[in-house]
Design a protein around this motif. Sequence first.
Motif, PDB file in Angstrom:
ATOM      1  N   ARG A 181       0.819  -1.216   0.000  1.00  0.00           N
ATOM      2  CA  ARG A 181       0.000   0.000   0.000  1.00  0.00           C
ATOM      3  C   ARG A 181       0.854   1.267   0.000  1.00  0.00           C
ATOM      4  O   ARG A 181       0.624   2.184  -0.774  1.00  0.00           O
ATOM      5  CB  ARG A 181      -0.928  -0.001   1.199  1.00  0.00           C
ATOM      6  N   CYS A 182       1.867   1.330   0.861  1.00  0.00           N
ATOM      7  CA  CYS A 182       2.701   2.534   0.942  1.00  0.00           C
ATOM      8  C   CYS A 182       4.101   2.307   0.370  1.00  0.00           C
ATOM      9  O   CYS A 182       4.807   3.267   0.077  1.00  0.00           O
ATOM     10  CB  CYS A 182       2.821   2.997   2.394  1.00  0.00           C
ATOM     11  N   CYS A 215       1.570   2.769   7.200  1.00  0.00           N
ATOM     12  CA  CYS A 215       0.247   3.171   6.679  1.00  0.00           C
ATOM     13  C   CYS A 215      -0.917   2.436   7.343  1.00  0.00           C
ATOM     14  O   CYS A 215      -2.061   2.664   6.993  1.00  0.00           O
ATOM     15  CB  CYS A 215       0.193   2.954   5.172  1.00  0.00           C
ATOM     16  N   GLN A 244      -1.905  -0.619   7.032  1.00  0.00           N
ATOM     17  CA  GLN A 244      -2.553  -1.650   6.214  1.00  0.00           C
ATOM     18  C   GLN A 244      -2.477  -2.979   6.944  1.00  0.00           C
ATOM     19  O   GLN A 244      -1.413  -3.399   7.368  1.00  0.00           O
ATOM     20  CB  GLN A 244      -1.869  -1.767   4.851  1.00  0.00           C
ATOM     21  N   ASP A 273      -1.153   3.090  -2.891  1.00  0.00           N
ATOM     22  CA  ASP A 273      -1.965   4.282  -2.693  1.00  0.00           C
ATOM     23  C   ASP A 273      -1.020   5.434  -2.365  1.00  0.00           C
ATOM     24  O   ASP A 273      -0.497   5.518  -1.257  1.00  0.00           O
ATOM     25  CB  ASP A 273      -2.960   4.058  -1.551  1.00  0.00           C
ATOM     26  N   ASP A 331      -1.613   8.401  -1.832  1.00  0.00           N
ATOM     27  CA  ASP A 331      -2.186   9.289  -0.823  1.00  0.00           C
ATOM     28  C   ASP A 331      -2.687   8.480   0.374  1.00  0.00           C
ATOM     29  O   ASP A 331      -3.779   8.715   0.882  1.00  0.00           O
ATOM     30  CB  ASP A 331      -3.317  10.099  -1.460  1.00  0.00           C
ATOM     31  N   TYR A 332      -1.883   7.522   0.807  1.00  0.00           N
ATOM     32  CA  TYR A 332      -2.315   6.604   1.864  1.00  0.00           C
ATOM     33  C   TYR A 332      -2.603   7.292   3.201  1.00  0.00           C
ATOM     34  O   TYR A 332      -3.362   6.774   4.011  1.00  0.00           O
ATOM     35  CB  TYR A 332      -1.300   5.476   2.058  1.00  0.00           C
ATOM     36  N   GLU A 333      -2.021   8.466   3.434  1.00  0.00           N
ATOM     37  CA  GLU A 333      -2.284   9.169   4.696  1.00  0.00           C
ATOM     38  C   GLU A 333      -3.739   9.624   4.810  1.00  0.00           C
ATOM     39  O   GLU A 333      -4.248   9.805   5.904  1.00  0.00           O
ATOM     40  CB  GLU A 333      -1.376  10.403   4.858  1.00  0.00           C
ATOM     41  N   HIS A 334      -4.405   9.808   3.667  1.00  0.00           N
ATOM     42  CA  HIS A 334      -5.772  10.340   3.671  1.00  0.00           C
ATOM     43  C   HIS A 334      -6.843   9.306   3.321  1.00  0.00           C
ATOM     44  O   HIS A 334      -8.026   9.651   3.267  1.00  0.00           O
ATOM     45  CB  HIS A 334      -5.855  11.525   2.697  1.00  0.00           C
ATOM     46  N   HIS A 335      -6.442   8.073   3.045  1.00  0.00           N
ATOM     47  CA  HIS A 335      -7.412   7.022   2.714  1.00  0.00           C
ATOM     48  C   HIS A 335      -7.326   5.901   3.733  1.00  0.00           C
ATOM     49  O   HIS A 335      -6.272   5.649   4.313  1.00  0.00           O
ATOM     50  CB  HIS A 335      -7.135   6.440   1.319  1.00  0.00           C
ATOM     51  N   LYS A 336      -8.441   5.222   3.901  1.00  0.00           N
ATOM     52  CA  LYS A 336      -8.458   4.078   4.809  1.00  0.00           C
ATOM     53  C   LYS A 336      -7.749   2.890   4.154  1.00  0.00           C
ATOM     54  O   LYS A 336      -7.819   2.718   2.938  1.00  0.00           O
ATOM     55  CB  LYS A 336      -9.904   3.681   5.137  1.00  0.00           C
ATOM     56  N   LYS A 340      -7.021  -0.898   2.825  1.00  0.00           N
ATOM     57  CA  LYS A 340      -7.895  -1.877   2.172  1.00  0.00           C
ATOM     58  C   LYS A 340      -8.286  -2.969   3.153  1.00  0.00           C
ATOM     59  O   LYS A 340      -7.465  -3.465   3.908  1.00  0.00           O
ATOM     60  CB  LYS A 340      -7.199  -2.515   0.978  1.00  0.00           C
TER      61      LYS A 340
END
Length: 144
Positions: A18-19, A49, A51, A129, A131-136, A138
């Motif tokens: 993810r990150c 992140c 995840q 992702d 922009d992983y800091e701003h998304h939940k 997976k």
Amino acid sequence: MKKAPNYFLSIFKMKCPRCRRGPMFKDANPYKKLKLSHIFDMPETCPTCNQKYDLETGFWYGTGYVSYALAVAVSVTTFIASLVLFGVNFNDNSIFWWLTANCILLVLIQPWLMRLSRVIYLYFFVKYDADYEHHKPKEFDHHQ
């Protein structure tokens, strides 16, 4: 936006899909202790992140197929290299020398292959992702 870390380098460094920054294993060296509990010792979530790594019960069973494919790829590569470099053939015992060397190699790299198969398998399900800091993170969708 941050520059995306290299995809293949992230896999070989065993970073979160993810990150591509957080480590997937608590200890980077799979050979430190040759116990399955150490080889597979992963945090529950990525420290960078958040995840979740184990997406559902029994999730890692699919890594057997990835590990098998990696072992076949290593074997084909060593066979072709032996064929080109040493002239391995079926008319003498050289095929048995390759087979023995290949088996020893596979046993020696097995801890690394087991980890790599987990990383590759998770990369199938969790995408990068930026922009992983701003998304939940997976989560596994049971309705797919």
